[in-house]
Design a protein around this motif. Structure first.
Motif, PDB file in Angstrom:
ATOM      1  N   UNK A  31      45.638  -6.934  -9.240  1.00  0.00           N
ATOM      2  CA  UNK A  31      45.187  -7.328  -7.910  1.00  0.00           C
ATOM      3  C   UNK A  31      46.257  -7.051  -6.865  1.00  0.00           C
ATOM      4  N   UNK A  32      47.520  -7.100  -7.283  1.00  0.00           N
ATOM      5  CA  UNK A  32      48.607  -6.809  -6.345  1.00  0.00           C
ATOM      6  C   UNK A  32      48.542  -5.366  -5.875  1.00  0.00           C
ATOM      7  N   UNK A  33      48.314  -4.434  -6.805  1.00  0.00           N
ATOM      8  CA  UNK A  33      48.228  -3.024  -6.416  1.00  0.00           C
ATOM      9  C   UNK A  33      46.988  -2.767  -5.563  1.00  0.00           C
ATOM     10  N   UNK A  34      45.862  -3.402  -5.929  1.00  0.00           N
ATOM     11  CA  UNK A  34      44.647  -3.239  -5.138  1.00  0.00           C
ATOM     12  C   UNK A  34      44.869  -3.795  -3.732  1.00  0.00           C
ATOM     13  N   UNK A  35      45.537  -4.947  -3.634  1.00  0.00           N
ATOM     14  CA  UNK A  35      45.813  -5.532  -2.328  1.00  0.00           C
ATOM     15  C   UNK A  35      46.695  -4.652  -1.469  1.00  0.00           C
ATOM     16  N   UNK A  36      47.715  -4.033  -2.098  1.00  0.00           N
ATOM     17  CA  UNK A  36      48.614  -3.143  -1.347  1.00  0.00           C
ATOM     18  C   UNK A  36      47.854  -1.930  -0.824  1.00  0.00           C
ATOM     19  N   UNK A  85      43.121   0.009 -18.441  1.00  0.00           N
ATOM     20  CA  UNK A  85      44.292  -0.852 -18.458  1.00  0.00           C
ATOM     21  C   UNK A  85      44.054  -2.105 -17.622  1.00  0.00           C
ATOM     22  N   UNK A  86      44.983  -3.017 -17.650  1.00  0.00           N
ATOM     23  CA  UNK A  86      44.839  -4.264 -16.910  1.00  0.00           C
ATOM     24  C   UNK A  86      44.844  -3.975 -15.419  1.00  0.00           C
ATOM     25  N   UNK A  87      43.798  -4.415 -14.743  1.00  0.00           N
ATOM     26  CA  UNK A  87      43.683  -4.197 -13.306  1.00  0.00           C
ATOM     27  C   UNK A  87      44.648  -5.121 -12.585  1.00  0.00           C
ATOM     28  N   UNK A 106      51.357   4.626 -11.378  1.00  0.00           N
ATOM     29  CA  UNK A 106      50.862   3.628 -12.332  1.00  0.00           C
ATOM     30  C   UNK A 106      49.488   3.100 -11.936  1.00  0.00           C
ATOM     31  N   UNK A 107      49.014   3.465 -10.762  1.00  0.00           N
ATOM     32  CA  UNK A 107      47.726   2.957 -10.292  1.00  0.00           C
ATOM     33  C   UNK A 107      46.590   3.596 -11.081  1.00  0.00           C
ATOM     34  N   UNK A 108      45.642   2.797 -11.556  1.00  0.00           N
ATOM     35  CA  UNK A 108      44.510   3.332 -12.304  1.00  0.00           C
ATOM     36  C   UNK A 108      43.459   3.882 -11.342  1.00  0.00           C
TER      37      UNK A 108
END
Length: 278
Positions: A23-28, A19-21, A111-113
């Motif tokens: 960056x906001x979730x990765x940053x959090x 799915x679309x990665x 929802x995080x991959x």
């Protein structure tokens, strides 16, 4: 029948990270991991001071050879120690700790991959790596009078590729590591072989042909070769080359690095564990 099918396909996309990665979730995730790292004095000390201490230890007997001075060898070796300790060892303990705490399993229910979870956990290590590399370049320029990098793009690509390789190796190694404490044992083969075989104590090319060929295939050796080519224009065996000249010498180590990226992806898919070992 439609709902289960959609759920199954959606779960497959999530598990594979297709799915679309975000960056906001990765940053959090990265910010949360950075807070945890700074609170853990042992982990923070390992990440921040152990590479410097190891370089200081090697400096007592390390001498430059060929076209690489002692100062240049020390400075470029620092890149290797940062990858080994800040990225590889630190991330093995991070992945194991989050797995045994059940954090990884809980994150997968949202929802995080999978890819975002792995990258998010690696963000603090990558940030510290970048900071230490910048400090190393500045210090080497000031104290060792080293020139500016001959081929800066190659140097940056080498650093990025090294980070990718050792993040993947850390993820794979965590699958064999039951607890944070046992990481000292399970990471030892990679750490020791990398330090012995990557030219920290001399040129790999000066060793017997059979041993040199084996060492040149280890994960850290080609990364440091690319670092030295990008910064110094030589690995030590040949006179320094210019911006274009180093590209011809970079072909073989670049292929070895790409091979290790492929091995790392396969090993991570094969051995990384999301559930606790208890």
């Amino acid at each position: 029948m439609t709902a289960p099918t959609e759920a199954t396909s959606g779960g497959l996309v999530r598990r594979l990270g297709l799915g679309r990665v975000s960056l906001r979730r990765i940053g959090a995730l990265g910010r949360a991991e950075l807070v945890l790292l700074l609170r853990n004095k042992t982990a923070a000390t390992t990440a921040l001071l152990l590479p410097l201490a190891t370089v200081a230890l090697f400096a007592t007997f390390l001498t430059g050879e060929g076209h690489v001075s002692t100062g240049a060898l020390l400075a470029t070796s620092m890149f290797g120690f940062v990858l080994l300790y800040v990225v590889y060892y630190n991330l093995v303990t991070t992945y194991v700790a989050r797995r045994e705490e059940g954090v990884l399993k809980r994150l997968r229910t949202g929802v995080v991959t999978d890819a975002e979870i792995l990258v998010g956990a690696a963000v603090p290590a990558l940030v510290l790596t970048l900071a230490q590399v910048v400090l190393t370049v500045v210090a080497a320029t000031v104290f060792f009078d080293l020139p500016v990098p001959v081929n800066l793009p190659l140097l940056l690509v080498a650093l990025l590729a090294g980070c990718v390789v050792f993040v993947l190796l850390a993820a794979a190694s965590s699958g064999f590591t039951r607890t944070v404490e046992t990481a000292q044992i399970t990471t030892m083969p990679v750490l020791i072989l990398s330090m012995i075989g990557s030219g920290f104590t001399g040129q790999v090319a000066s060793l017997p042909d059979g041993i040199a060929r084996v060492f040149q295939m280890l994960p850290l050796t080609p990364v440091l070769e690319l670092v030295r080519l990008g910064w110094l224009g030589t690995t030590g065996a040949e006179p320094p080359s210019d911006f274009v000249g180093v590209l011809a010498q970079a072909g073989r180590p670049a292929l070895v690095v790409l091979l290790w990226v492929a091995v790392g992806v396969w090993a991570t898919r094969r051995w990384f564990r999301w559930d606790t070992r208890r």
